[in-house]
Design an enzyme around this catalytic site. Structure first.
Site, mmCIF file in Angstrom:
data_model
loop_
_atom_site.group_PDB
_atom_site.id
_atom_site.type_symbol
_atom_site.label_atom_id
_atom_site.label_comp_id
_atom_site.label_asym_id
_atom_site.label_seq_id
_atom_site.Cartn_x
_atom_site.Cartn_y
_atom_site.Cartn_z
ATOM 1 N N GLU A 161 0.718 -1.352 -0.054
ATOM 2 C CA GLU A 161 0.097 -0.094 0.198
ATOM 3 C C GLU A 161 0.895 1.196 0.104
ATOM 4 O O GLU A 161 0.880 1.876 0.952
ATOM 5 C CB GLU A 161 -0.887 -0.124 1.143
ATOM 6 C CG GLU A 161 -1.988 -1.216 1.268
ATOM 7 C CD GLU A 161 -3.018 -0.839 2.513
ATOM 8 O OE1 GLU A 161 -2.769 -0.133 3.011
ATOM 9 O OE2 GLU A 161 -3.877 -1.781 2.457
ATOM 10 N N GLU A 361 -5.080 -8.606 1.011
ATOM 11 C CA GLU A 361 -5.948 -8.468 2.243
ATOM 12 C C GLU A 361 -7.257 -8.224 1.989
ATOM 13 O O GLU A 361 -7.501 -7.573 1.157
ATOM 14 C CB GLU A 361 -5.340 -7.136 2.953
ATOM 15 C CG GLU A 361 -3.974 -7.244 3.614
ATOM 16 C CD GLU A 361 -3.541 -5.760 4.080
ATOM 17 O OE1 GLU A 361 -4.125 -4.849 4.531
ATOM 18 O OE2 GLU A 361 -2.048 -5.587 4.119
HETATM 19 O O1 IFM Z 1 -4.056 -2.824 9.209
HETATM 20 C C1 IFM Z 1 -3.927 -2.385 7.920
HETATM 21 C C2 IFM Z 1 -2.887 -2.947 7.288
HETATM 22 O O2 IFM Z 1 -1.722 -2.795 8.002
HETATM 23 C C3 IFM Z 1 -2.831 -2.270 5.726
HETATM 24 N N1 IFM Z 1 -4.029 -2.712 5.332
HETATM 25 C C4 IFM Z 1 -5.340 -2.064 5.842
HETATM 26 C C5 IFM Z 1 -5.250 -2.826 7.313
HETATM 27 C C6 IFM Z 1 -6.443 -2.392 7.935
HETATM 28 O O3 IFM Z 1 -6.586 -0.910 7.957
#
Ligand code: IFM
Length: 451
Positions: A161, A361
């Protein structure tokens, strides 16, 4: 859904779970500094101990094995892997080496992210992601990591990200190092892109057969109405939220319009002649982190006026604002929109046909019901189930999705929100470090076993 090679996984990140910030020669990161600065993180929380995974990794590997996942996505702490002079730090390398060996013994494939936001503080002291040199230091670290662990790790992700490590960190001030300058965010974004390109080259020079990817939180952005102005607003935001990464990384160019649209905030002179050729490296896979969608409308205000009205924002774009999310929301205040994930995946596959995608994710924070007979989190089960269906729908229409990773294995340190939001399949009692699998853990275990 393909059963043989599809990856069913869970994900975590170093600073969010490891703790042990002063052990094993680890050097401080920007998140140590940020979380210890009063007012930056909710309740003054920090990652000093977090889930104490540094000491409890064997138990956590046991939880993964019982869950039945065949892959585990985690990140290396840059400042554990190398010392302040950029040389290999053996104690840190040994820690990850033991973890990787234990995973492999349980037939769990390690999927390793090199950078999930914990930049060594010493590099921030030299300018952090505003300093072009940080991209080169990242490549040095990537080469060390792959040289040390690449005999057992085949799957390498450069960045997690980068939108967060630039826009949340340098424009919104919500993440370390907490700056509030739109122009700095654009500069950081370019240097992260450059780090990605140099990082891919470094990985391949150490491990020519590696499966190399990057992970982006691609935003599912829709116009709030079908007016031309709202459609244009959504397109502007997609450029600065998504195409700013996919453009250089996959097409070797920044999206047409982006530089003009942000000219009030940066002259983009940080882009050097050969950078785009470096950034565009062949990739074996692309990771998509997805949680929710956004609906936007055209606004009369420039970014500067919006900041004057409402304070710093992560969105470096003029004449755009966000509709307040509606419907059931997660504990993050995010909407629940699985159909947008299908849309996002199909849109990606239409633009870059054939490039394998994995959901790196997906998950949700909710206020779990903790009772003597267990942790009940039906809302999380519903959320994950709906999103797996959304992935299956994309696959049915031909999108080459290779895996799905729940965020997260454990409740953990949710950045500026500290420990106040829980995303885990496993409840963590931070006072005792006792792990209790939630109902969603049992549900996911059963869901995986059907394949
Ligand atoms: O916890 C975060 C993660 O570190 C990166 N993506 C989003 C998740 C939830 O906010």
């Amino acid at each position: 859904m393909k059963t043989d090679s599809f990856r069913w996984g869970a994900a975590t990140a170093s600073y969010q779970i490891e703790g042990a910030v002063r052990e094993g020669g680890r050097q401080p990161s920007i998140w140590d500094t940020f979380s210890h600065t009063p007012g930056r993180v909710a309740h003054g929380d920090n990652g000093d101990v977090a889930c104490d995974h540094y000491h409890r990794w064997a138990e956590d590997v046991g939880l993964l094995a019982d869950l039945g996942v065949n892959a585990y996505r985690f990140s290396l702490a840059w400042g554990r892997m190398v010392d302040s002079a950029g040389r290999p730090n053996q104690a840190g390398i040994d820690f990850y080496s033991r973890l990787i060996d234990a995973l492999l013994q349980r037939n769990i494939t390690p999927v390793v992210t090199l950078y999930h936001w914990d930049l060594p503080q010493i590099l921030d002291d030299a300018g952090g992601w505003l300093n072009r040199d940080t991209a080169y230091r990242f490549a040095d670290y990537a080469a060390i990591a792959v040289a040390q662990l690449g005999d057992r790790v085949n799957d390498w992700t450069t960045l997690n990200e980068p939108w967060c490590s630039s826009f949340l960190s340098y424009a919104a001030g919500q993440h370390a190092p907490g700056h509030t300058s739109p122009g700095e965010a654009l500069r950081a974004a370019h240097h992260l892109n450059l780090a990605h390109g140099l990082g891919v080259q470094a990985i391949r020079s150490e491990h020519s057969n590696a499966c190399v990817s990057v992970v982006c939180n691609l935003h599912a952005i829709f116009p709030a109405s079908d007016s031309t102005a709202d459609i244009a607003a959504a397109e502007r935001l997609r450029r600065v939220g998504n195409d700013i990464w996919t453009g250089p990384m996959l097409d070797g160019k920044y999206p047409a319009g982006l530089m003009d649209e942000t000219a009030a905030y940066s002259d983009w002179s940080f882009v050097h002649d050969d950078d785009l050729a470096i950034i565009r490296q062949p990739l074996d896979a692309f990771g998509v982190n997805y949680y929710s969608s956004s609906h936007v409308f055209a606004d009369k205000r420039t970014l500067t006026q919006r900041i004057a009205d409402a304070g710093p924002t992560c969105w470096v774009a003029d004449y755009v604002d966000f509709k307040t999310p509606s419907g059931p929301l997660t504990a993050m205040g995010w909407n629940i929109d699985p159909a947008a994930l299908t849309w996002l995946l199909k849109d990606f596959a239409a633009r870059w046909p054939g490039l394998p995608v994995f959901i790196s994710e997906n998950g949700a924070a909710f206020d779990d019901l903790v009772t003597p007979d267990g942790v009940h989190d039906q809302a999380r089960i519903d959320y994950i189930e709906a999103h797996i269906h959304a992935v299956e729908a994309a696959m049915a229409s031909g999108v080459p999705v290779t895996g799905y990773f729940v965020w997260s294995l454990l409740d953990n340190f949710e950045w500026a929100l500290g420990f106040s939001r829980r995303f885990g399949l496993v409840w963590v009692d931070y006072a005792t470090q006792k792990r209790t699998p939630k109902d969603s853990y049992t549900w996911y275990q059963e869901r995986i076993s059907r394949h």
